[in-house]
Design an enzyme around this catalytic site. Structure first.
Site, short mmCIF file in Angstrom:
data_model
loop_
_atom_site.label_atom_id
_atom_site.label_comp_id
_atom_site.label_asym_id
_atom_site.label_seq_id
_atom_site.Cartn_x
_atom_site.Cartn_y
_atom_site.Cartn_z
N GLU A 117 7.67 2.23 -6.28
CA GLU A 117 7.71 1.77 -4.90
C GLU A 117 7.93 2.99 -3.99
O GLU A 117 8.52 3.99 -4.41
CB GLU A 117 8.85 0.74 -4.76
N ASP A 118 7.49 2.88 -2.75
CA ASP A 118 7.69 3.99 -1.82
C ASP A 118 9.16 4.12 -1.42
O ASP A 118 9.72 5.21 -1.40
CB ASP A 118 6.78 3.87 -0.59
N ASP A 166 4.11 3.60 6.31
CA ASP A 166 3.44 3.35 7.58
C ASP A 166 4.36 2.71 8.61
O ASP A 166 5.43 2.17 8.28
CB ASP A 166 2.26 2.39 7.37
N ARG A 213 0.17 6.72 7.31
CA ARG A 213 0.23 6.82 5.85
C ARG A 213 -0.31 8.16 5.34
O ARG A 213 0.07 8.63 4.28
CB ARG A 213 -0.61 5.69 5.20
N LYS A 247 17.27 4.06 0.75
CA LYS A 247 18.20 3.96 1.88
C LYS A 247 19.37 3.09 1.44
O LYS A 247 19.37 1.88 1.68
CB LYS A 247 17.51 3.28 3.08
N PHE A 293 14.02 4.78 10.20
CA PHE A 293 12.67 4.42 9.81
C PHE A 293 11.83 5.68 9.64
O PHE A 293 11.80 6.54 10.53
CB PHE A 293 12.04 3.49 10.85
N VAL A 294 11.15 5.78 8.52
CA VAL A 294 10.35 6.97 8.23
C VAL A 294 8.89 6.59 7.99
O VAL A 294 8.58 5.46 7.60
CB VAL A 294 10.90 7.74 7.00
N ASP A 339 14.76 -0.30 0.67
CA ASP A 339 15.48 -0.45 1.94
C ASP A 339 16.54 -1.55 1.74
O ASP A 339 17.60 -1.30 1.21
CB ASP A 339 14.46 -0.78 3.03
N LYS A 380 0.82 -1.19 0.00
CA LYS A 380 0.00 0.00 0.00
C LYS A 380 0.87 1.26 0.00
O LYS A 380 0.39 2.34 -0.27
CB LYS A 380 -0.87 0.02 1.27
N GLY A 381 2.14 1.08 0.36
CA GLY A 381 3.00 2.23 0.63
C GLY A 381 3.15 3.21 -0.50
O GLY A 381 3.29 4.41 -0.27
#
Ligand code: IMP
Length: 180
Positions: free
Chosen positions: A99-100, A159, A165, A131, A152-153, A103, A43-44
């Protein structure tokens, strides 16, 4: 009450809007004269993808794919599973996977291999956030909004345990318990 709260703002609304517009211009130029299927990773990436497609001037189709998330953990398990697949074949289609955040890279690596096996005409990867210090597997990112440190953001689609979100900006996550 949760001990997790949104912390300091890392990327403000204006910075995000400007970057999304810049990415949209670049993508529009790169795909000039062609049609493009934008695939958002649920969902990001839903908010980023929704803003990005409105900055793209070539004809765009939009679809979504959902993969398993980390749940309450903020570190990847390394296990990726498709929860919701694309609605149509991508054979012969120019695909841009949106993609959001990249990582460890495991999600995008898995999705890239999975989508390439379906025979798209081309496949490019776009992540709003990157990242690089967290990478466990290399993935070729064609479009990146911002490189950020290993923190972490949340916000702008990202989320923690389903929360935050809807924040219009990107914030660091703040754990009250860790401050004590
Ligand atoms: P990767 O597979 O480790 O590259 O992680 C990709 C996914 O992990 C993203 O789509 C996010 O859902 C989640 N993720 C990674 N880092 C963060 C973060 O800092 N905040 C929120 N979600 C994150």
């Amino acid at each position: 009450m949760s001990d997790v709260q949104m912390g300091r703002e890392l990327l403000g609304e204006t910075a995000i809007r400007d970057k999304v517009a810049q990415l949209g211009r670049q993508i529009s130029a790169d795909y000039r004269g062609q049609e493009l299927l934008v695939v958002g990773v649920l969902k990001g990436a839903v908010i980023f993808a929704a803003d990005l497609v409105r900055q793209i001037t070539v004809p765009v189709y939009l679809d979504f794919i959902a993969v398993s998330s980390y749940g309450k953990a903020t570190r990847t398990s390394g296990v990726v599973r498709i929860l919701k697949d694309l609605e149509e074949s991508i054979a012969g289609v120019h695909v841009l996977l949106v993609e959001d955040i990249a990582d460890t890279g495991l999600t995008l690596h898995y999705l890239r291999e999975n989508l390439l096996a379906r025979g798209p005409r081309s496949l490019k990867l776009c992540a709003l956030l990157d990242k690089p210090d967290c990478r466990r597997v290399e993935v070729p990112l064609d479009y990146v909004g911002f490189q950020i440190p290993d923190q972490f953001v949340v916000g702008y689609g990202l989320d923690f345990d389903g929360r935050f979100r809807n924040l219009p900006a990107v914030h660091l996550l703040s754990r009250e318990a860790e401050k004590k």
